[in-house]
Design a protein around this motif. Structure first.
Motif, PDB file in Angstrom:
ATOM      1  N   ALA A   5      44.720  43.984 -18.228  1.00  0.00           N
ATOM      2  CA  ALA A   5      43.974  43.604 -19.417  1.00  0.00           C
ATOM      3  C   ALA A   5      44.609  42.439 -20.155  1.00  0.00           C
ATOM      4  O   ALA A   5      43.920  41.680 -20.818  1.00  0.00           O
ATOM      5  N   ASN A   6      45.929  42.266 -20.050  1.00  0.00           N
ATOM      6  CA  ASN A   6      46.592  41.188 -20.771  1.00  0.00           C
ATOM      7  C   ASN A   6      46.217  39.815 -20.240  1.00  0.00           C
ATOM      8  O   ASN A   6      46.234  38.839 -20.970  1.00  0.00           O
ATOM      9  N   SER A   7      45.878  39.708 -18.968  1.00  0.00           N
ATOM     10  CA  SER A   7      45.542  38.414 -18.405  1.00  0.00           C
ATOM     11  C   SER A   7      44.063  38.313 -18.040  1.00  0.00           C
ATOM     12  O   SER A   7      43.669  37.364 -17.379  1.00  0.00           O
ATOM     13  N   ALA A   8      43.244  39.266 -18.483  1.00  0.00           N
ATOM     14  CA  ALA A   8      41.809  39.279 -18.191  1.00  0.00           C
ATOM     15  C   ALA A   8      41.566  39.059 -16.709  1.00  0.00           C
ATOM     16  O   ALA A   8      40.930  38.110 -16.286  1.00  0.00           O
ATOM     17  N   ARG A   9      42.100  39.956 -15.911  1.00  0.00           N
ATOM     18  CA  ARG A   9      41.982  39.867 -14.457  1.00  0.00           C
ATOM     19  C   ARG A   9      41.495  41.210 -13.925  1.00  0.00           C
ATOM     20  O   ARG A   9      42.008  42.251 -14.301  1.00  0.00           O
ATOM     21  N   ILE A  10      40.529  41.162 -13.026  1.00  0.00           N
ATOM     22  CA  ILE A  10      39.995  42.361 -12.378  1.00  0.00           C
ATOM     23  C   ILE A  10      40.122  42.149 -10.878  1.00  0.00           C
ATOM     24  O   ILE A  10      39.835  41.065 -10.371  1.00  0.00           O
ATOM     25  N   THR A  11      40.557  43.174 -10.176  1.00  0.00           N
ATOM     26  CA  THR A  11      40.685  43.074  -8.724  1.00  0.00           C
ATOM     27  C   THR A  11      39.770  44.074  -8.050  1.00  0.00           C
ATOM     28  O   THR A  11      39.326  45.044  -8.653  1.00  0.00           O
ATOM     29  N   GLY A  12      39.508  43.842  -6.795  1.00  0.00           N
ATOM     30  CA  GLY A  12      38.668  44.744  -6.033  1.00  0.00           C
ATOM     31  C   GLY A  12      38.769  44.457  -4.557  1.00  0.00           C
ATOM     32  O   GLY A  12      39.499  43.571  -4.125  1.00  0.00           O
ATOM     33  N   ARG A  13      38.031  45.223  -3.785  1.00  0.00           N
ATOM     34  CA  ARG A  13      37.964  45.017  -2.340  1.00  0.00           C
ATOM     35  C   ARG A  13      36.489  45.054  -1.966  1.00  0.00           C
ATOM     36  O   ARG A  13      35.810  46.053  -2.191  1.00  0.00           O
ATOM     37  N   VAL A  14      36.010  43.944  -1.421  1.00  0.00           N
ATOM     38  CA  VAL A  14      34.603  43.821  -1.085  1.00  0.00           C
ATOM     39  C   VAL A  14      34.481  43.330   0.353  1.00  0.00           C
ATOM     40  O   VAL A  14      35.054  42.305   0.715  1.00  0.00           O
ATOM     41  N   HIS A  15      33.765  44.079   1.147  1.00  0.00           N
ATOM     42  CA  HIS A  15      33.501  43.736   2.548  1.00  0.00           C
ATOM     43  C   HIS A  15      34.793  43.407   3.290  1.00  0.00           C
ATOM     44  O   HIS A  15      34.879  42.433   4.034  1.00  0.00           O
ATOM     45  N   GLY A  16      35.817  44.214   3.033  1.00  0.00           N
ATOM     46  CA  GLY A  16      37.089  44.076   3.721  1.00  0.00           C
ATOM     47  C   GLY A  16      38.000  42.993   3.182  1.00  0.00           C
ATOM     48  O   GLY A  16      39.053  42.721   3.754  1.00  0.00           O
ATOM     49  N   ARG A  17      37.627  42.357   2.093  1.00  0.00           N
ATOM     50  CA  ARG A  17      38.438  41.274   1.538  1.00  0.00           C
ATOM     51  C   ARG A  17      38.840  41.608   0.103  1.00  0.00           C
ATOM     52  O   ARG A  17      38.011  42.047  -0.693  1.00  0.00           O
ATOM     53  N   ASP A  18      40.120  41.410  -0.216  1.00  0.00           N
ATOM     54  CA  ASP A  18      40.582  41.583  -1.589  1.00  0.00           C
ATOM     55  C   ASP A  18      40.088  40.412  -2.414  1.00  0.00           C
ATOM     56  O   ASP A  18      40.160  39.260  -1.977  1.00  0.00           O
ATOM     57  N   ILE A  19      39.558  40.715  -3.598  1.00  0.00           N
ATOM     58  CA  ILE A  19      39.090  39.656  -4.486  1.00  0.00           C
ATOM     59  C   ILE A  19      39.740  39.819  -5.845  1.00  0.00           C
ATOM     60  O   ILE A  19      40.145  40.921  -6.230  1.00  0.00           O
ATOM     61  N   THR A  20      39.846  38.729  -6.574  1.00  0.00           N
ATOM     62  CA  THR A  20      40.358  38.734  -7.937  1.00  0.00           C
ATOM     63  C   THR A  20      39.393  37.940  -8.793  1.00  0.00           C
ATOM     64  O   THR A  20      38.983  36.835  -8.432  1.00  0.00           O
ATOM     65  N   LEU A  21      39.024  38.524  -9.921  1.00  0.00           N
ATOM     66  CA  LEU A  21      38.164  37.853 -10.884  1.00  0.00           C
ATOM     67  C   LEU A  21      38.983  37.646 -12.147  1.00  0.00           C
ATOM     68  O   LEU A  21      39.635  38.573 -12.616  1.00  0.00           O
ATOM     69  N   GLU A  22      38.949  36.435 -12.692  1.00  0.00           N
ATOM     70  CA  GLU A  22      39.738  36.130 -13.873  1.00  0.00           C
ATOM     71  C   GLU A  22      38.832  35.664 -15.001  1.00  0.00           C
ATOM     72  O   GLU A  22      37.714  35.218 -14.766  1.00  0.00           O
ATOM     73  N   GLY A  23      39.350  35.782 -16.230  1.00  0.00           N
ATOM     74  CA  GLY A  23      38.600  35.369 -17.404  1.00  0.00           C
ATOM     75  C   GLY A  23      38.119  33.935 -17.293  1.00  0.00           C
ATOM     76  O   GLY A  23      38.732  33.110 -16.625  1.00  0.00           O
ATOM     77  N   GLY A  24      36.995  33.654 -17.941  1.00  0.00           N
ATOM     78  CA  GLY A  24      36.437  32.316 -17.925  1.00  0.00           C
ATOM     79  C   GLY A  24      35.356  32.104 -16.885  1.00  0.00           C
ATOM     80  O   GLY A  24      34.706  31.063 -16.875  1.00  0.00           O
ATOM     81  N   LEU A  25      35.133  33.079 -15.994  1.00  0.00           N
ATOM     82  CA  LEU A  25      34.081  32.951 -14.987  1.00  0.00           C
ATOM     83  C   LEU A  25      32.716  33.179 -15.620  1.00  0.00           C
ATOM     84  O   LEU A  25      32.551  34.060 -16.467  1.00  0.00           O
TER      85      LEU A  25
END
Length: 96
Positions: A5-25
């Motif tokens: 939460a401190n860096s506004a970052r969310i992670t996940g795994r989609v279709h076998g690939r790790d993804i990272t979403l960051e603030g500002g998108l």
């Protein structure tokens, strides 16, 4: 999967690939990253439009947010997908 939460970052795994979403998108950028596999070949061999999503198990395509774990639906245009994009956008951009 985790959220920082401190860096506004969310992670996940989609279709076998790790993804990272960051603030500002933008919402469109979030949608594109969550459903990248619908239009991109991960090997760089061209488009994959029209292919069905092949899941790797019941929790293979999930993203972790402050609200919990959410499954990535197969249809990026569904109401469920729109709600997930809005939720992720709000968590990445808490100031508005």
């Amino acid at each position: 999967m985790a959220i920082d939460a401190n860096s506004a970052r969310i992670t996940g795994r989609v279709h076998g690939r790790d993804i990272t979403l960051e603030g500002g998108l933008s919402r469109d950028e979030i949608r594109g990253r969550l459903w990248w596999w619908r239009t991109e070949d991960p090997d760089g061999c061209g488009e994959r439009q029209g292919r069905d999503h092949e899941s790797e198990g019941p929790r293979a395509d999930v993203i972790a947010t402050l609200g919990g774990y959410y499954e990535i639906s197969g249809d990026p245009d569904s109401q469920e997908a729109e709600e997930l994009v809005e939720l992720v956008h709000a968590e990445l951009n808490p100031a508005g």
